[in-house]
Design a protein around this motif. Structure first.
Motif, mmCIF file in Angstrom:
data_model
loop_
_atom_site.group_PDB
_atom_site.id
_atom_site.type_symbol
_atom_site.label_atom_id
_atom_site.label_comp_id
_atom_site.label_asym_id
_atom_site.label_seq_id
_atom_site.Cartn_x
_atom_site.Cartn_y
_atom_site.Cartn_z
ATOM 1 N N GLN A 22 84.385 21.597 114.565
ATOM 2 C CA GLN A 22 84.297 22.464 113.392
ATOM 3 C C GLN A 22 82.842 22.804 113.076
ATOM 4 N N ARG A 23 81.981 21.809 113.139
ATOM 5 C CA ARG A 23 80.557 22.037 112.885
ATOM 6 C C ARG A 23 79.968 22.937 113.966
ATOM 7 N N GLU A 24 80.367 22.688 115.220
ATOM 8 C CA GLU A 24 79.848 23.517 116.304
ATOM 9 C C GLU A 24 80.273 24.965 116.145
ATOM 10 N N ALA A 25 81.518 25.210 115.736
ATOM 11 C CA ALA A 25 81.987 26.588 115.533
ATOM 12 C C ALA A 25 81.156 27.270 114.444
ATOM 13 N N THR A 26 80.844 26.529 113.377
ATOM 14 C CA THR A 26 80.031 27.078 112.285
ATOM 15 C C THR A 26 78.613 27.374 112.769
ATOM 16 N N ILE A 43 80.876 33.541 106.811
ATOM 17 C CA ILE A 43 80.848 32.576 107.915
ATOM 18 C C ILE A 43 82.260 32.071 108.185
ATOM 19 N N TYR A 44 82.986 31.761 107.118
ATOM 20 C CA TYR A 44 84.357 31.280 107.260
ATOM 21 C C TYR A 44 85.224 32.285 108.024
ATOM 22 N N LEU A 45 85.147 33.557 107.648
ATOM 23 C CA LEU A 45 85.967 34.579 108.320
ATOM 24 C C LEU A 45 85.626 34.685 109.801
ATOM 25 N N LEU A 46 84.346 34.561 110.138
ATOM 26 C CA LEU A 46 83.930 34.627 111.543
ATOM 27 C C LEU A 46 84.327 33.359 112.300
ATOM 28 N N VAL A 47 84.237 32.201 111.636
ATOM 29 C CA VAL A 47 84.644 30.944 112.265
ATOM 30 C C VAL A 47 86.155 30.962 112.519
ATOM 31 N N LYS A 48 86.927 31.508 111.573
ATOM 32 C CA LYS A 48 88.392 31.579 111.707
ATOM 33 C C LYS A 48 88.810 32.327 112.971
ATOM 34 N N GLU A 49 88.008 33.331 113.370
ATOM 35 C CA GLU A 49 88.313 34.080 114.594
ATOM 36 C C GLU A 49 88.221 33.181 115.822
ATOM 37 N N LYS A 50 87.309 32.221 115.786
ATOM 38 C CA LYS A 50 87.095 31.314 116.919
ATOM 39 C C LYS A 50 88.004 30.091 116.843
ATOM 40 N N ALA A 51 88.217 29.603 115.629
ATOM 41 C CA ALA A 51 88.978 28.372 115.427
ATOM 42 C C ALA A 51 89.876 28.538 114.191
ATOM 43 N N PRO A 52 91.050 29.125 114.368
ATOM 44 C CA PRO A 52 91.928 29.454 113.232
ATOM 45 C C PRO A 52 92.348 28.258 112.379
ATOM 46 N N GLU A 53 92.248 27.049 112.922
ATOM 47 C CA GLU A 53 92.696 25.865 112.180
ATOM 48 C C GLU A 53 91.683 25.397 111.135
ATOM 49 N N ILE A 54 90.475 25.932 111.151
ATOM 50 C CA ILE A 54 89.423 25.483 110.235
ATOM 51 C C ILE A 54 89.624 26.103 108.855
ATOM 52 N N GLY A 55 89.504 25.252 107.835
ATOM 53 C CA GLY A 55 89.664 25.716 106.461
ATOM 54 C C GLY A 55 88.325 26.038 105.804
ATOM 55 N N LEU A 56 88.406 26.756 104.711
ATOM 56 C CA LEU A 56 87.208 27.154 103.969
ATOM 57 C C LEU A 56 86.429 25.933 103.483
ATOM 58 N N ALA A 57 87.129 24.900 103.013
ATOM 59 C CA ALA A 57 86.451 23.687 102.509
ATOM 60 C C ALA A 57 85.627 23.024 103.618
ATOM 61 N N THR A 58 86.146 23.043 104.842
ATOM 62 C CA THR A 58 85.414 22.455 105.974
ATOM 63 C C THR A 58 84.132 23.229 106.239
ATOM 64 N N VAL A 59 84.212 24.545 106.171
ATOM 65 C CA VAL A 59 83.018 25.373 106.384
ATOM 66 C C VAL A 59 81.999 25.104 105.278
ATOM 67 N N TYR A 60 82.453 25.015 104.034
ATOM 68 C CA TYR A 60 81.543 24.704 102.923
ATOM 69 C C TYR A 60 80.871 23.349 103.122
ATOM 70 N N ARG A 61 81.655 22.335 103.481
ATOM 71 C CA ARG A 61 81.077 21.001 103.695
ATOM 72 C C ARG A 61 80.063 21.015 104.831
#
Length: 148
Positions: A22-26, A43-61
Protein backbone atom coordinates in the motif's frame (compact mmCIF):
# COMPACT_ATOMS: atom_id res chain seq x y z
CA UNK A 1 12.13 5.43 -10.25
CA UNK A 2 13.23 2.10 -8.77
CA UNK A 3 16.32 3.79 -7.32
CA UNK A 4 14.15 6.35 -5.49
CA UNK A 5 11.79 3.65 -4.23
CA UNK A 6 14.77 1.72 -2.86
CA UNK A 7 16.02 4.84 -1.05
CA UNK A 8 12.57 5.48 0.44
CA UNK A 9 12.42 1.82 1.51
CA UNK A 10 15.75 2.32 3.33
CA UNK A 11 14.46 5.50 4.99
CA UNK A 12 11.42 3.60 6.24
CA UNK A 13 13.52 0.66 7.48
CA UNK A 14 15.84 3.04 9.33
CA UNK A 15 12.78 4.15 11.35
CA UNK A 16 11.52 0.54 11.82
CA UNK A 17 8.80 0.75 9.16
CA UNK A 18 8.27 -1.46 6.13
CA UNK A 19 7.48 -0.47 2.57
CA UNK A 20 4.18 -2.30 2.42
CA UNK A 21 2.45 -2.77 -0.96
CA UNK A 22 0.00 0.00 0.00
CA UNK A 23 2.81 2.40 0.87
CA UNK A 24 4.68 1.47 -2.30
CA UNK A 25 1.59 2.15 -4.44
CA UNK A 26 1.27 5.59 -2.80
CA UNK A 27 4.98 6.37 -3.29
CA UNK A 28 4.79 5.30 -6.95
CA UNK A 29 1.91 7.72 -7.57
CA UNK A 30 3.88 10.52 -5.90
CA UNK A 31 6.94 9.73 -8.04
CA UNK A 32 4.96 9.47 -11.28
CA UNK A 33 3.16 12.77 -10.64
CA UNK A 34 5.97 14.59 -8.82
CA UNK A 35 5.27 17.96 -10.46
CA UNK A 36 1.52 17.94 -9.77
CA UNK A 37 1.23 18.86 -6.04
CA UNK A 38 -1.57 16.34 -5.47
CA UNK A 39 -4.10 16.34 -2.64
CA UNK A 40 -4.71 13.19 -0.59
CA UNK A 41 -7.92 12.61 -2.54
CA UNK A 42 -6.09 12.98 -5.87
CA UNK A 43 -3.46 10.49 -4.70
CA UNK A 44 -6.14 8.09 -3.48
CA UNK A 45 -7.93 8.09 -6.86
CA UNK A 46 -4.65 7.39 -8.68
CA UNK A 47 -3.63 4.68 -6.18
CA UNK A 48 -7.08 3.03 -6.59
CA UNK A 49 -6.31 2.55 -10.30
CA UNK A 50 -3.23 0.50 -9.37
CA UNK A 51 -4.54 -1.20 -6.24
CA UNK A 52 -8.36 -1.13 -5.99
CA UNK A 53 -8.35 -2.74 -2.53
CA UNK A 54 -6.67 0.28 -0.88
CA UNK A 55 -8.92 2.56 1.15
CA UNK A 56 -8.76 6.31 1.61
CA UNK A 57 -7.81 5.95 5.31
CA UNK A 58 -4.77 3.86 4.32
CA UNK A 59 -3.62 6.53 1.87
CA UNK A 60 -4.06 9.22 4.54
CA UNK A 61 -2.08 7.20 7.09
CA UNK A 62 0.66 6.55 4.55
CA UNK A 63 0.91 10.25 3.65
CA UNK A 64 1.07 11.24 7.32
CA UNK A 65 3.83 8.70 7.96
CA UNK A 66 5.81 9.84 4.92
CA UNK A 67 5.35 13.42 6.10
CA UNK A 68 6.58 12.61 9.63
CA UNK A 69 9.65 10.93 8.16
CA UNK A 70 10.30 13.96 5.90
CA UNK A 71 9.96 11.89 2.73
CA UNK A 72 7.08 14.11 1.63
CA UNK A 73 6.14 17.61 2.64
CA UNK A 74 2.55 18.56 3.41
CA UNK A 75 1.85 21.97 1.90
CA UNK A 76 -1.04 24.39 1.57
CA UNK A 77 -1.12 27.12 -1.05
CA UNK A 78 -3.83 29.14 0.67
CA UNK A 79 -6.75 27.35 -1.00
CA UNK A 80 -7.60 25.23 2.05
CA UNK A 81 -6.39 22.00 0.43
CA UNK A 82 -3.43 20.09 1.84
CA UNK A 83 -1.15 18.83 -0.91
CA UNK A 84 1.78 16.45 -0.80
CA UNK A 85 5.12 17.04 -2.39
CA UNK A 86 8.02 14.60 -2.47
CA UNK A 87 11.12 16.09 -0.94
CA UNK A 88 13.80 16.39 -3.60
CA UNK A 89 16.43 13.70 -3.29
CA UNK A 90 19.36 14.92 -1.21
CA UNK A 91 17.67 18.25 -0.43
CA UNK A 92 18.45 19.68 2.98
CA UNK A 93 15.37 21.90 2.82
CA UNK A 94 11.93 22.03 1.37
CA UNK A 95 11.86 23.70 -2.05
CA UNK A 96 10.10 27.00 -2.78
CA UNK A 97 6.95 27.65 -4.81
CA UNK A 98 5.47 30.34 -7.04
CA UNK A 99 1.65 30.29 -6.96
CA UNK A 100 -0.33 32.24 -9.58
CA UNK A 101 -3.34 33.93 -8.00
CA UNK A 102 -5.12 34.02 -11.37
CA UNK A 103 -4.82 30.55 -12.91
CA UNK A 104 -3.59 28.61 -9.87
CA UNK A 105 -0.48 27.17 -11.50
CA UNK A 106 2.35 26.25 -9.18
CA UNK A 107 6.00 26.43 -10.19
CA UNK A 108 8.87 25.11 -8.12
CA UNK A 109 12.14 26.82 -7.29
CA UNK A 110 14.66 24.11 -6.49
CA UNK A 111 17.52 26.44 -5.49
CA UNK A 112 17.71 27.27 -1.79
CA UNK A 113 17.20 31.03 -1.73
CA UNK A 114 17.35 31.40 2.04
CA UNK A 115 20.81 30.23 3.09
CA UNK A 116 21.92 33.76 4.05
CA UNK A 117 18.64 34.43 5.87
CA UNK A 118 19.13 31.22 7.86
CA UNK A 119 22.58 32.39 8.96
CA UNK A 120 21.17 35.74 10.09
CA UNK A 121 18.42 34.01 12.07
CA UNK A 122 20.83 31.52 13.64
CA UNK A 123 23.40 34.15 14.58
CA UNK A 124 21.02 36.98 15.52
CA UNK A 125 18.43 35.00 17.43
CA UNK A 126 20.38 31.90 18.43
CA UNK A 127 17.73 29.84 16.65
CA UNK A 128 18.78 26.58 15.00
CA UNK A 129 16.91 26.40 11.68
CA UNK A 130 15.94 22.86 10.69
CA UNK A 131 13.79 23.66 7.66
CA UNK A 132 11.87 26.46 5.99
CA UNK A 133 9.13 27.02 3.43
CA UNK A 134 8.73 29.92 1.08
CA UNK A 135 5.74 30.47 -1.19
CA UNK A 136 5.41 33.50 -3.42
CA UNK A 137 1.85 34.45 -4.40
CA UNK A 138 1.51 36.59 -7.52
CA UNK A 139 0.68 36.59 -11.22
CA UNK A 140 2.51 34.20 -13.56
CA UNK A 141 4.03 35.38 -16.83
CA UNK A 142 1.16 33.82 -18.83
CA UNK A 143 -1.52 35.69 -16.87
CA UNK A 144 0.29 39.06 -16.70
CA UNK A 145 -0.72 40.14 -20.24
CA UNK A 146 -4.36 39.38 -19.36
CA UNK A 147 -4.14 41.93 -16.52
CA UNK A 148 -4.08 44.89 -18.94
Amino acid sequence: MEHRIERIKKQLHAQSYKLTPQREATVRVLLEREEDHLSAEDIYLLVKEKAPEIGLATVYRTLELLSELKIVDKINFGDGVSRYDLRKEGAAHFHHHLVCMECGTVEEIVEDLLEEVELIVEEGWGFQVKDHRLTFHGICRDCQPKQD
